[in-house]
Structure formats: C-alpha cells, structure tokens
Design an enzyme around this catalytic site. Structure first.
Site, PDB file in Angstrom:
ATOM      1  N   CYS A  86       0.783  -1.236   0.000  1.00 58.34           N
ATOM      2  CA  CYS A  86       0.000   0.000   0.000  1.00 58.34           C
ATOM      3  C   CYS A  86       0.815   1.287   0.000  1.00 58.34           C
ATOM      4  O   CYS A  86       0.362   2.316  -0.494  1.00 58.34           O
ATOM      5  CB  CYS A  86      -0.936   0.036   1.210  1.00 58.34           C
ATOM      6  SG  CYS A  86      -1.822  -1.513   1.523  1.00 58.34           S
ATOM      7  N   CYS A  89       1.547   3.826  -3.087  1.00 61.35           N
ATOM      8  CA  CYS A  89       0.533   4.775  -3.560  1.00 61.35           C
ATOM      9  C   CYS A  89       0.066   5.734  -2.473  1.00 61.35           C
ATOM     10  O   CYS A  89      -0.140   6.918  -2.730  1.00 61.35           O
ATOM     11  CB  CYS A  89      -0.675   4.020  -4.106  1.00 61.35           C
ATOM     12  SG  CYS A  89      -0.403   3.267  -5.715  1.00 61.35           S
ATOM     13  N   HIS A  90      -0.151   5.211  -1.262  1.00 61.19           N
ATOM     14  CA  HIS A  90      -0.725   6.041  -0.193  1.00 61.19           C
ATOM     15  C   HIS A  90       0.333   6.734   0.652  1.00 61.19           C
ATOM     16  O   HIS A  90      -0.003   7.607   1.459  1.00 61.19           O
ATOM     17  CB  HIS A  90      -1.618   5.186   0.708  1.00 61.19           C
ATOM     18  CG  HIS A  90      -2.811   4.618   0.007  1.00 61.19           C
ATOM     19  ND1 HIS A  90      -3.916   5.370  -0.320  1.00 61.19           N
ATOM     20  CD2 HIS A  90      -3.065   3.364  -0.456  1.00 61.19           C
ATOM     21  CE1 HIS A  90      -4.811   4.603  -0.937  1.00 61.19           C
ATOM     22  NE2 HIS A  90      -4.307   3.390  -1.041  1.00 61.19           N
ATOM     23  N   MET A 127      -7.418   1.860  -7.101  1.00 57.35           N
ATOM     24  CA  MET A 127      -7.388   1.093  -5.868  1.00 57.35           C
ATOM     25  C   MET A 127      -7.645  -0.383  -6.168  1.00 57.35           C
ATOM     26  O   MET A 127      -8.665  -0.741  -6.760  1.00 57.35           O
ATOM     27  CB  MET A 127      -8.469   1.613  -4.903  1.00 57.35           C
ATOM     28  CG  MET A 127      -8.625   0.782  -3.640  1.00 57.35           C
ATOM     29  SD  MET A 127      -7.177   0.850  -2.561  1.00 57.35           S
ATOM     30  CE  MET A 127      -7.702  -0.305  -1.278  1.00 57.35           C
ATOM     31  N   HIS A 366       5.603  14.687 -10.839  1.00 49.29           N
ATOM     32  CA  HIS A 366       6.110  13.342 -11.087  1.00 49.29           C
ATOM     33  C   HIS A 366       7.259  13.389 -12.088  1.00 49.29           C
ATOM     34  O   HIS A 366       8.363  13.766 -11.739  1.00 49.29           O
ATOM     35  CB  HIS A 366       4.967  12.438 -11.562  1.00 49.29           C
ATOM     36  CG  HIS A 366       5.288  10.991 -11.552  1.00 49.29           C
ATOM     37  ND1 HIS A 366       5.664  10.319 -10.411  1.00 49.29           N
ATOM     38  CD2 HIS A 366       5.297  10.057 -12.542  1.00 49.29           C
ATOM     39  CE1 HIS A 366       5.900   9.052 -10.693  1.00 49.29           C
ATOM     40  NE2 HIS A 366       5.697   8.865 -11.984  1.00 49.29           N
ATOM     41  N   HIS A 408       1.241  11.239 -17.714  1.00 49.00           N
ATOM     42  CA  HIS A 408       2.409  10.419 -17.361  1.00 49.00           C
ATOM     43  C   HIS A 408       3.283  10.317 -18.616  1.00 49.00           C
ATOM     44  O   HIS A 408       3.262   9.320 -19.327  1.00 49.00           O
ATOM     45  CB  HIS A 408       1.981   9.037 -16.876  1.00 49.00           C
ATOM     46  CG  HIS A 408       3.074   8.299 -16.150  1.00 49.00           C
ATOM     47  ND1 HIS A 408       4.191   7.814 -16.799  1.00 49.00           N
ATOM     48  CD2 HIS A 408       3.231   7.979 -14.843  1.00 49.00           C
ATOM     49  CE1 HIS A 408       4.976   7.211 -15.908  1.00 49.00           C
ATOM     50  NE2 HIS A 408       4.417   7.308 -14.720  1.00 49.00           N
TER      51      HIS A 408
END
Length: 582
Positions: A86, A89-90, A127, A366, A408
């Site tokens: 996890c 991403c979080h 998710m 990013h 991206h």
C-alpha cells in the site's frame, strides 16, 4: 454469533450494487461505480504500488484512541502488508499521493464497514480489489481496515552519517582507465532494468548482444548518463546507487552508496565546466535529496523537503522527491517535490552557502523532460492534471497547462507538428488522449504553452510516449490498460498525418512468450533513430523479452529473450540519455 461488521461484509459481498458501491467509495473520496477489473489492478500495483523498500520492522508500533484493538502480532502483520502492498501509492505516512490519504481522522470517521468494502472491491481509479482478486481473504481485509484506523508508524530517518556507512569506492578514480579499454560503441548501449532480479543488463545496440549483467539495488527505476558519457548511474527503489564505468575492458561498478530507504531519481551535473563533478539523488523516504561527489559518490550535502504544500498551503511530512534533471543554463539541478508541488532550482556552485530557488507549481509532481531547445522543463503534476513549464534560463515558472487525466509522459516527446510547429507531447494514465503542447514562444507565440492538438489513442493506462529527431513516428504504450489486447500492443502515429489515426502493432504476440500479462512498456530509440525497443514485461516467474522494431517499416526486427531477461521495464540508450534526446 457473527459480529455485526463481519455479517455486513458477507451481506455486502452477495448483494452489493453499483450505486451502493459508489456511496461507500465516495465517502472515502474515491470516484467509482463498480469494482476495478482484476487485470487493471494487478498492472497498476505492479508499476505504481510496488512494495515499499522501507523495512517494516524499522517503524515503531503505535496505538491510537478510537481505533479497534490489535494484538502486537496483528499490528506487526498489518504493518508488513501495508509497507509491501500500500505504501507505494498512499505513502509511508498515509498522507496520500497516487492513492487517497488514509489518516485516522478520515478512516475512523468512515468506520470499519466502509473501509472493508473499500479494500475488498477497489476502484477503477487505481485502488486494487484486494478481496475479489484473491490477494486478501476476509480476515486480512478486516485486519487492514482496523490497521489504517491507527496512527501510521514512522520509519527512522537516514542521515549523512548513515549514508557514509554504506558508501563504498570499489575502484578509486586514480585507478580507473585513462581511456576506453574496450571496443564497444558506447554511444549505442542500452542499460536495461531487470527489475525483480536486482540487476541491469548492458546490451549492445548494434549487435543486440549482452555486454554484461551487473548486480544493483532492487527494482532499478532509472539509468542516467554522466555528462561525459563515461558513467552510467542507476538507482534502485531501495535507494542503492551504482556508478558503472563503461571504459574498462568489462564495464563495472566503481562506486556505490545507499542514500535512504526508498528512492526513484538520480542525475549528474551537466552545466559547462561542471561535467561529471557532482551527482544528486532524491528519496521517497526519508523525504530529502543528497548531493554527492560525481567521481566517488561521497555524500556532501543532504537537504530535507518537508514543508508546506502549494495549495492549500498545509504542512506535509512526507513530500517525496520525484524527477530530477540537470540544467544546461545554470550550475543547477531541477528537483520535483511530489506532494508539496514545489520545484527546487538547486544551485551547486557553493554547497556550504547553497542557494535554492523554490517555484510553486501544482501538487503531485512526477516525471517530465526538456523541450527540444533544452531551455524549458515540462513536468507532470499528475493528480492535478497539469503540466508545469519551468524556464531554466530565466529560472521561473513559465506556464501551467491544463491537460488530460493523470498525465504520465516519461520524458515526453519533442517533434515538429505540421500545423503548430515545435511541440512536446504527453499521454495519460487516466484517459486515452495524447496531447501536444506548443513549445516555441518566439517562433509561434500564439501556440506557446497551450494544448494545440489532442488525439485519441488505444485507451488509458499509458506510461510513455516517444519519438526521435530522425523519425516521423510517435509511439504510445498503454501498459496499465485493463484490456489485454491494448496493454500487450503499441499504438504508432505518423506525426505528419495525425488525421490518419494510429496503427496497432502486436508487440507481445511478436515476442512469443506464452502465458502471463505481458505488458508492453517504454518505447526507446537507438542512437540512429531507426529502431525502437519495447519491453514485454511479464511476471517474475514467466518469460519476458525486448522486441526491436524497424522504425521506418514498423516491422519486427529482433526479439531479445533468455533466462537473464527477468521483468525488464526501463531501457535507456546511452547517447539519447546523455544528450536528452526524446
């Protein structure tokens, strides 16, 4: 007697409808109407949600008022799962980035039943559907729902002293060759990430033969060339840097250092007079960057990135360092700080009295790259759906450009649009568009820093676009698209005739690998611009390959595969990387 939460979960599994799911997920800030396709989730997790390289045992356990009780063993198990599945991403501290924030003020308010549904069924926004995919059972779902209601445990910092303990000079500069000792064409070598093997393969772009396989850190994220073209710098997600010298009879690692616990970026100084003198690396944990000696990797200066976000100007404890590029206009590194949305212009002339100019851009910075003139740095603020344009010459923010959903671009793609002049292109994770931004404020002032053309590709889930000054093609991957036919192929446009649409090439089919997801990712040109190399990225226990395509005919030229080809992802041509050709 079945506890109320468990009972509700079982009923939910049998009876839940799309509208009910939308309500549940909207309450935690995720826009969705149904569970995400399983293939999409596994692709996204493989690329974005890879295991954090932070050691879970290093994070001190905590207990939080209002959170469900967990035994010490349960807490440790959940912590391990969170860091592995996890945190990518979080965030380590659960403040959110690609994924939503999962801090106790949010999770406790939502309640355990909402959290269990959220974890179980996922969302098309990225998710994973951990229960229905089979990755978690109901017991694990409940454990993780309870865990994220507690305060996140924080790993330790990583200081200059910690770095120096890992620093190793294997071949001192005075013992290295004074001239190239091999007959390799060092302008057409590919540094290929063998992600899950913890290695890179140096492959001769002329002969297509492996020059050498070199052990590195886990999951090398990028390879960067020194300004001279002699050294390849690679950094793993575990923050281990290898400095590889291409001049010996066999290329070899001559220095290495671990600069943190998790990282993504490395670069070397390129300003005239400073070539190869300094290197820089940015880390995800701790949130900081370090400037090093360019010949030995000795760490010189560590700078933290914690601070206020650009909007809504709130303190963020974990602003991770994403892309870093070396300015050609000043003795500076340009550093993206992801969560705060700030771009740092780091002047390296005097490290004891270092000057840093901070540019407010947009959150979730990013990746990105230079325009063709090397003056303007265009970088994606992905979850803000914007491209920030930095004028490296005048050292300011030139523009903010609204684009599609979750841009991206990799380093992007520069070419001359037949109608709009010089442009830089990006694709998107969240939609099927490829957008071109005008980059010529002097010759085409009415087009500059605007989206001048939008075309539709195969679908969302694109990670990279690529072209070359000698090519008329624009290649677009869709590696994270849930449709296998799309994720296993490539779209190619004629940049002189976008109205003709795109041609689809079955890259994974050409690789002939057998079973597996076989995502096609990251077009990369050879120096001449007449070949494009694609990674066919399979799972670790399956066969992977690199497929080489003739750029002019768009026909298969060669397939590179073998036991050594373990989960190839990034490929970096030495000349193009050294000279920022894309």
């Amino acid at each position: 007697m079945i506890p109320q939460g468990e009972n509700l979960m079982r009923v939910t599994k049998m009876m839940i409808k799309p509208l009910a799911m939308a309500v549940a997920f909207a309450s935690i800030g995720v826009m969705t109407a149904q569970a995400a396709p399983k293939d999409a989730d596994k692709s996204s997790v493989a690329y974005e949600g890879t295991p954090s390289t932070v050691d879970p045992s290093s994070a001190k356990s905590v207990r939080t008022p209002g959170a469900p009780d967990l035994t010490e063993a349960e807490f440790e198990k959940a912590k391990q799962i969170y860091f592995e599945r996890c945190a990518g991403c979080h965030g380590v501290l659960r403040k959110g980035a690609t994924g939503k924030p999962l801090t106790p003020d949010i999770t406790q308010e939502r309640g355990i039943d909402y959290l269990k549904a959220f974890i179980s069924y996922g969302s098309p926004a990225g998710m994973p559907n951990w229960l229905t995919s089979g990755d978690f059972d109901e017991e694990t779902v409940e454990l993780m729902a309870k865990y994220i209601m507690h305060e996140p445990p924080q790993p330790p910092e990583f200081s200059l002293a910690d770095m120096k303990e890992t620093w190793e000079v294997i071949v001192p500069p005075e013992d290295r060759p004074t001239k190239q000792m091999n007959d390799l064409n060092l302008e057409n070598i590919f540094s290929v990430t063998l992600r899950d093997a913890g290695q890179i393969a140096l492959i001769d772009g002329d002969s297509k033969e492996v020059v050498k396989i070199i052990d590195t850190g886990y999951a090398v994220h990028i390879s960067r060339m020194s300004a001279s073209g002699r050294y390849v710098m690679v950094i793993g997600r575990d923050a281990l840097i290898n400095m590889i010298d291409l001049w010996p009879e066999e290329p070899q690692t001559v220095a290495k250092i671990k600069v943190g616990m998790e990282a993504r970026s490395v670069e070397t100084s390129k300003y005239k007079g400073w070539e190869d003198k300094l290197a820089i690396a940015g880390t995800y944990w701790p949130p900081q960057f370090v400037i090093m000696d360019g010949q030995t990797l000795e760490p010189k200066k560590v700078v933290g990135t914690r601070g206020m976000t650009v909007d809504p100007q709130e303190y963020h404890p974990e602003p991770r360092v994403a892309a870093i590029v070396a300015s050609h206009a000043h003795p500076e590194f340009i550093v993206n700080v992801k969560e705060t949305g700030k771009i740092k212009l780091v002047n390296y002339e005097d490290l004891d009295n270092m000057s840093i100019t901070t540019i407010d851009a947009a959150r979730y910075l990013h990746d990105g790259g230079w325009d063709a003139s090397m003056r303007y740095f265009l970088t994606a603020a992905n979850n803000s759906n914007k491209i920030a344009v930095v004028d490296a010459q005048d050292r300011n923010l030139e523009a903010m450009v609204d684009v599609g959903k979750i841009p991206h671009p990799g380093r992007g793609a520069n070419f001359i649009d037949p109608e709009h002049g010089p442009v830089w292109a990006t694709s998107h994770l969240g939609d099927n568009t490829i957008q071109m931004i005008g980059t010529d404020p002097e010759g085409h002032p009415d087009k500059a820093w605007k989206v001048v053309r939008t075309v539709e590709g195969q679908g969302g889930g694109s990670l990279f676009v690529k072209t070359h000054p000698e090519s008329d093609n624009l290649w677009v991957d869709t590696a994270l698209n849930p449709n296998e036919a799309i994720s296993q192929s490539i779209a190619v446009f004629d940049i002189n005739d976008f109205d003709a649409g795109y041609e689809v090439l079955p890259i994974a089919e050409w690789a002939d690998l057998g079973e597996g997801p076989k995502r096609v990712v990251q077009p990369e040109y050879n120096k001449a611009g007449d070949e494009v190399w694609f990674s066919v990225w399979n799972t670790q226990d399956k066969n992977s390959a690199i497929v080489v395509v003739d750029d002019e005919t768009r026909e298969l030229k060669k397939v590179l595969k073998g036991d050594y080809m373990v989960t190839p992802t990034g490929k970096f041509n030495t000349y193009n990387t050294q000279h920022d050709v894309y």
